[in-house]
Design an enzyme around this catalytic site. Structure first.
Site: not given
Ligand code: GLN
Length: 547
Positions: A19-20, A151, A153, A191, A193, A385, A474, A519, A521
């Site tokens: 988280s840096l 870590d 992994e 620090k 270290k 969505c 979906r 989406h 965004e």
């Molecule tokens: N759960 C909803 C779907 O699968 C909306 C998915 C979402 O908002 N990304 O269609």
């Protein structure tokens, strides 16, 4: 500057603590190199066993970022896209699960010709292949290794980059290590270290960092830099103070002022001059720091305690604010509280309501209530969505009299206004899915085209009739309800090109009520705010003058 045969690799590792902001640091370096005219590609390697983060809860790992080509990836790819403006691809996000899947598939196919398949060399070879796959003449490839040095992994990745350094040589590769230099309040001292220990750990694995980025609260004093340089075998000019910067878009210019990009170029034997043009970074930072007003947007969602779960959404709202010269105050509302409680009291006075993406039934009553409140009170509403699906169910129940309207996501329902689409056409091919399918990667993912209705509000906002947006869902709004809903004022203003899948709905008799199945965004950038976010925030500004 492009077109050279072999790209230069910059490997970014993290030490001391998670988280840096390693992703942001890598993205900022990418932006600086780009501002100097170089072509960059950014990649993330995550040491967990999920084949991709698509099946991970946002509580665990933050948002799942979806690329244009339909890969479900780590949220750092969102930073990469926002900082460089370049679309990431599925090649740019790799997990241990993905690497092992490939190695095991090859083993089953007999490709290893009888060899004993081992972490070294088979897994490390596969990692090196992924790091170098699908490149296209870039000048720099920035490879971020997820997790923290130490870590278990992460070891195969560190071994792989150690080997790559041998293969590429110092003119073609560089190790940048991000560490923490904490300030111990009781002692009144910083620090060094932990940084020394982290570098020692890397040295033990055969990696001598070329450059240290020291995360600290305040600028690193000169004597601390000298001490770190001395104990870590690094020139002082290569110990960079990476102190906190706010907003995140101030980070590239801050790193540049500390000489980061100049040192990186010098390390590759490239000229430090001319200086990069950072005017646009300074301009957005200025706009964020001195807005002319403020709007309050309620975000009614499910993962509201963990901000990383809605990372791109927050950034896109901020971009909408930049475009309108206002500060966007995010008012996070846990949807579940409305399943019982008082929506009106909680949402009264907000300037916009946004219901973001989500999965599962918990909190849906509250989201549907929020959509109803926005519709009735004529408050700007943006449904993304799941937020679109909730708005359609709300309209079906309240406007079209379909009281039992629901989504098959929550089980069988007499009026499946939202339902699973079992067959659809993508790229000319018929795709199938069913309730019984594996959950990983079975959604409608990545870029799909929507055709907008001429004269609709969204066509005006986009100033286009065909748009391409990223999807991850979906379930679909059921086109069979179109006529009944349109008769009540919910216009289906965006559809898939074949007309079978609703992509956008809007309410005509409302200042701003838009639901989108995709989406937006994920596509918004600070220098190129998404038109829907720009317009939504503008509507919120208008609303703020009314209340
Ligand atoms: N759960 C909803 C779907 O699968 C909306 C998915 C979402 O908002 N990304 O269609």
């Amino acid at each position: 500057m492009s077109g050279e045969q072999v790209p230069r690799f910059i490997f970014v590792t993290g030490g001391v603590s998670s988280s840096l902001g390693k992703g942001l640091a890598a993205a900022s370096l990418g932006a600086l190199l780009q501002a100097r005219g170089y072509r960059v590609r950014m990649r993330k390697f995550d040491p967990y066993l999920n084949v991709d983060p698509g099946t991970m809860s946002p509580y665990q790992h933050g948002e799942v970022f979806v690329t244009a080509d339909g890969a479900e990836t780590d949220l750092d790819l969102g930073h990469y896209e926002r900082f460089t403006g370049n679309d990431a691809t599925r090649n740019d996000s790799v997990t241990t699960g993905k690497v092992y899947k490939q190695v095991l598939d090859r083993e089953r196919a007999g490709d290893y010709l009888g060899a004993t398949v081992q972490v070294i060399p088979h897994v490390t070879d596969a990692i090196k292949e992924f790091m170098q796959a699908g490149l296209d003449g870039e000048d720099f490839v920035l490879v971020e290794i997820g997790g923290t040095v130490g870590d278990i992994e992460g070891l195969p990745y560190l071994e792989a980059i150690r080997q790559l350094r041998q293969e590429l040589g110092p003119q073609r590769s560089m190790f940048v290590h991000l560490t923490l230099v904490p300030f111990i309040r009781s002692a009144g001292e910083i620090k060094t270290k932990p940084t020394q220990h982290s570098v020692k750990e890397l040295l033990g694995l055969g990696i001598q960092p070329d450059m240290l980025l020291c995360r600290s609260e305040n600028p690193l004093p000169e004597d601390a830099r000298r001490k770190i340089a001395l104990f870590c075998n690094i020139g002082v000019s290569r110990v960079i103070s990476a102190h906190d910067a706010d907003p995140i878009y101030a980070v590239p210019a801050a790193y540049h002022e500390q000489g980061f990009d100049g040192e990186v170029l010098a390390g590759f034997g490239l000229p430090r001059h001319p200086e990069p043009d950072l005017a646009r970074w300074r301009e957005i930072t200025r706009r964020i720091r001195s807005p002319e007003g403020s709007v309050r947007i309620a975000i009614v969602g499910k993962y509201t305690e963990l901000r990383d779960a809605y990372k791109s959404l927050s950034e896109a709202l901020r971009h909408g604010g930049i475009a309108n010269n206002v500060h966007v105050e995010e008012d996070w509302v846990e949807a579940e509280q409305f399943d019982r409680g008082d929506i009106v009291g909680r949402l009264d006075g907000v300037h916009g309501i946004l219901v973001p993406g989500g999965f599962g039934e918990r909190g849906t009553a509250g989201k549907i209530g929020a959509a109803r409140f926005a519709r009735e009170r004529k408050v700007p509403y943006f449904g993304i969505c799941f937020g679109m699906q909730m708005a359609v169910i709300e309209a079906a129940r309240s406007l079209a009299g379909l009281e039992e309207a629901g989504s098959t996501e929550f089980g069988p329902t007499p009026e499946p206004v939202v339902g699973l689409l079992e067959e659809w056409i993508a790229d000319g091919q018929v795709e199938h899915r069913s309730e019984a399918d594996d959950k990983g990667g079975t959604m409608r993912l990545g870029n799909h085209t929507a055709r907008l209705a001429a004269g609709s509000q969204v066509a005006g906002i986009y100033d286009a009739l065909l748009v391409e947006e990223r999807h991850r869902h979906r379930y679909e709004v059921n086109i069979r309800y179109r006529n009944r809903l349109e008769a009540k004022g919910l216009r289906f203003s965006g559809l898939s090109p074949d007309g079978s899948l609703p992509e956008i709905v809007e309410i005509e008799d409302h200042p701003w009520f838009i639901g989108v199945q995709f989406h937006p965004e994920l596509r918004s950038r600070p220098f190129d705010p998404h038109p829907l976010f720009k317009s939504f925030v503008e509507a919120a500004v208008t609303q703020s003058r009314l209340v």
